[in-house]
Design an enzyme around this catalytic site. Structure first.
Site, PDB file in Angstrom:
ATOM      1  N   HIS A 388       0.835  -1.211   0.000  1.00  0.00           N
ATOM      2  CA  HIS A 388       0.000   0.000   0.000  1.00  0.00           C
ATOM      3  C   HIS A 388       0.869   1.259   0.000  1.00  0.00           C
ATOM      4  O   HIS A 388       0.706   2.139  -0.857  1.00  0.00           O
ATOM      5  CB  HIS A 388      -0.910  -0.030   1.236  1.00  0.00           C
ATOM      6  CG  HIS A 388      -1.851   1.129   1.343  1.00  0.00           C
ATOM      7  ND1 HIS A 388      -3.166   1.069   0.964  1.00  0.00           N
ATOM      8  CD2 HIS A 388      -1.662   2.402   1.792  1.00  0.00           C
ATOM      9  CE1 HIS A 388      -3.747   2.237   1.181  1.00  0.00           C
ATOM     10  NE2 HIS A 388      -2.848   3.071   1.681  1.00  0.00           N
ATOM     11  N   GLU A 389       1.800   1.336   0.949  1.00  0.00           N
ATOM     12  CA  GLU A 389       2.640   2.536   1.063  1.00  0.00           C
ATOM     13  C   GLU A 389       3.579   2.670  -0.140  1.00  0.00           C
ATOM     14  O   GLU A 389       3.868   3.780  -0.585  1.00  0.00           O
ATOM     15  CB  GLU A 389       3.433   2.520   2.369  1.00  0.00           C
ATOM     16  CG  GLU A 389       2.579   2.517   3.637  1.00  0.00           C
ATOM     17  CD  GLU A 389       1.556   3.643   3.714  1.00  0.00           C
ATOM     18  OE1 GLU A 389       1.732   4.683   3.037  1.00  0.00           O
ATOM     19  OE2 GLU A 389       0.557   3.477   4.439  1.00  0.00           O
ATOM     20  N   HIS A 395       3.578   6.564  -6.853  1.00  0.00           N
ATOM     21  CA  HIS A 395       2.775   7.662  -7.411  1.00  0.00           C
ATOM     22  C   HIS A 395       3.563   8.977  -7.281  1.00  0.00           C
ATOM     23  O   HIS A 395       3.694   9.741  -8.255  1.00  0.00           O
ATOM     24  CB  HIS A 395       1.440   7.748  -6.660  1.00  0.00           C
ATOM     25  CG  HIS A 395       0.391   8.547  -7.352  1.00  0.00           C
ATOM     26  ND1 HIS A 395      -0.912   8.623  -6.914  1.00  0.00           N
ATOM     27  CD2 HIS A 395       0.440   9.327  -8.472  1.00  0.00           C
ATOM     28  CE1 HIS A 395      -1.607   9.416  -7.724  1.00  0.00           C
ATOM     29  NE2 HIS A 395      -0.808   9.865  -8.665  1.00  0.00           N
TER      30      HIS A 395
END
Length: 596
Positions: A388-389, A395
């Protein structure tokens, strides 16, 4: 196992903050530079729009100033998070934050002056000065909201109302977190335990049904004792938002809130409609939960207890990283090599140490690595958290590499998309490769709970928020009884006939802080749905979908979030993305139905 001191953790498991500032002297040198730049910036006051040259130079100087300030504050905050006990780090973070506040104050004249421009003058400026076109999206976005910005004096008055405007939320927070005391109950070991906000969910996850029932009833009955005060504070907060929307010439508070990111209200309405159209699959999931728990009646206090006994996933960090790499292999070479760089060049602060901040996050600046803070324990949850991180960091990495500073950030509307897409690809990989039936059930339940809590529950919150706002806007009064009745009916609608919707749940609205966030929660559901849609496209279409997805990661805020997602292949102005995500939910429910 005893926690280590930070100095005892091997260097390869500690993030490389020295790549941002090699030592405190380097930080102090940049601090002096930032103070000087902030003071120099005042020379632009009252001259911002005098010419194309002035406008360009002001914006260029603003970028330079904020780049330095961002580096200083981010470093100081992350340095403190390494070990929150160190007083020097506490002082440094305080100094960084104070600088940020001072800079905000010294640049506050910029936007009001830009808003005195008209579109004809701006077009003329673009022709005169080619370099100014870099800021076109930024300026267009400011001027788009010009009709909703008041005179300088009126804006100043509104700004001074800030503390008064935040009073309802502060009252809620003080009452809920400081003043309220919850009863003492018996836990699974028959020991006395006081119910708190922190232990309520663990109590609701208890295998002992009587513990869950007692905790549920005692917590909500305590809230019932303050229902009129909570109704007054929530009503005050919503009335403040409605007042602000009217004074800024919006038709409703929802239109005012969504306009900040240029998101049409139809996106909100489509989300609610799509979830309504798929409620039968949620009702079926409740029937499966009832069957799996072996209860005659399923109650609201049965929603959090695991329906699959814990699968024994013991996954050390290096093994977790390898699983993530394999799971994300559909994203192809450009993504994978950048992620490899992240894992190998100390983006990640892996293990817990004494004094370290809890939880996990991704953070960094335009000039730094996109750092990741973890507190990794060899669990399945830790692997998902790492994926997730890393999604957030990738991004940020691609945005910063491909956009100028002014567009290197991204909107809150898309902030959870890349992180959740990573989780979806990881889940797909693990479900395809798991051999043990119990492990598969555990994974399915983990995934279904993500859907239940992120899509269904947050959409229910969003519908409640819209309903009560419209009630006030149509002249209604927000009484405690109205709020409880509305909230209970929504629970009955969303959870369906296979569960007893206990009376106590009617007051749950009183403990949800997000209802003070002014139409924020719907973005959890839309972001999750967009991520599921994108991950499904990547798995089914391959290269073309990956290319579109990388384009999304590289876009930053160079366009409005709705447009950025459209180019990636997800049109959130239609019902399709949410419908597609809920089709996957339906398939997962059917799969679990066969295994239970």
């Amino acid at each position: 196992m005893e926690l280590k001191e930070r100095k005892d953790i091997p260097k390869e498991y500690i993030w490389d903050l020295e790549s941002l500032y090699s030592n405190l002297e380097a930080w102090e040198k940049d601090y002096e530079k930032a103070v000087s730049l902030a003071n120099d910036f005042l020379k632009h006051k009252d001259k911002v729009t005098a010419s194309s040259e002035n406008l360009f130079n002001t914006l260029k100087d603003r970028d330079e100033l904020y780049r330095v300030v961002s580096n200083l504050y981010t470093y100081s905050r992350m340095k403190l998070d390494e070990d929150t006990r160190i007083s020097d780090s506490q002082a440094l973070e305080d100094k960084g934050l104070n600088l940020y506040v001072q800079v905000e104050e010294k640049t506050s004249f910029l936007v009001p002056e830009i808003l005195t421009l008209d579109s004809n003058t701006l077009e003329k400026y673009y022709t005169e000065k080619e370099e100014l076109k870099l800021y076109k999206q930024y300026l267009d976005d400011l001027l788009r909201q010009k009709d909703h910005v008041l005179s300088a004096r009126e804006e100043s008055i509104l700004a001074q109302m800030g503390e008064i405007a935040s009073a309802p939320h502060q009252i809620f927070s003080m009452l809920s977190n400081a003043d309220m005391k919850f009863p003492v109950i018996k836990n699974e070991e028959d020991k006395d335990v006081e119910i708190t906000h922190g232990n309520f969910i663990p109590l609701m996850e208890s295998k002992d049904r009587n513990v869950r029932k007692t905790a549920f009833e005692e917590l909500y009955n305590t809230y019932y004792g303050f229902k009129n005060t909570f109704a007054s504070s929530l009503s005050g907060d919503l009335k403040k938002n409605i007042f602000m929307s009217k004074i800024r010439n919006y038709n409703s508070s929802i239109e005012a809130s969504l306009d900040e990111n240029n998101v049409p209200v139809s996106v909100y309405d489509n989300l609610i409609k799509s979830v309504h159209d798929n409620l039968d699959s949620m009702h079926k999931y409740m029937e499966i939960r009832k069957r799996a728990l072996g209860v005659e009646e399923l109650h609201m206090y049965d929603l959090y207890t695991p329906i699959v006994k814990d699968a024994d996933f013991k996954i050390p960090y290096e093994e977790g990283v390898e699983i993530i790499k394999k799971a994300l292999s559909p994203l192809k070479e450009e993504y994978l090599s950048a992620m490899e760089e992240g894992f190998n060049s100390r983006w990640v602060d892996v293990y817990e140490n004494r004094g370290k901040r809890s939880g996990a996050y991704s953070s960094g600046t335009f000039d730094s690595k996109p750092f990741i803070l973890l507190n990794y324990h060899d669990t399945l949850d830790s692997v998902f958290t790492t994926a997730h991180e890393m999604g957030h960091s990738m991004h940020s990495y691609f945005s910063s590499k491909n956009q100028p500073y002014v567009y290197s950030g991204y909107s809150i509307f898309v902030a959870e998309v890349a992180s959740t897409a990573n989780e979806a690809l990881l889940m797909d990989y693990m479900l395809k490769n798991v051999k043990d039936k119990n492990e598969k059930l555990y994974l399915l339940n983990h995934y279904l709970e993500q859907f239940r809590t992120t899509v269904f529950r947050q959409t229910m919150f969003a519908e409640f928020e819209k309903t009560i706002n419209e009630h006030i806007e149509n002249g209604g009064a927000l009484t405690a009884d109205y709020l409880c009745d509305t909230y209970k009916k929504l629970n009955e609608l969303y959870y369906g006939p296979n569960i007893v919707v206990d009376d106590e749940i009617a007051i749950e609205w009183a403990r949800i802080p997000h209802f003070y966030y002014n139409y924020y929660v719907f973005q959890y559901a839309t972001g999750f749905s967009a991520a599921i849609a994108l991950s499904q496209q990547i798995l089914k279409e391959g290269d073309k979908a990956v290319e579109r997805y990388l384009g999304f990661l590289k876009s930053g805020s160079s366009d409005y979030p709705i447009n950025v997602l459209k180019k990636a292949g997800v049109d959130m102005t239609t019902e399709e993305p949410v419908d597609n995500a809920l089709t996957l939910f339906r398939q997962l429910v059917d799969e679990m139905d066969k295994l239970i």
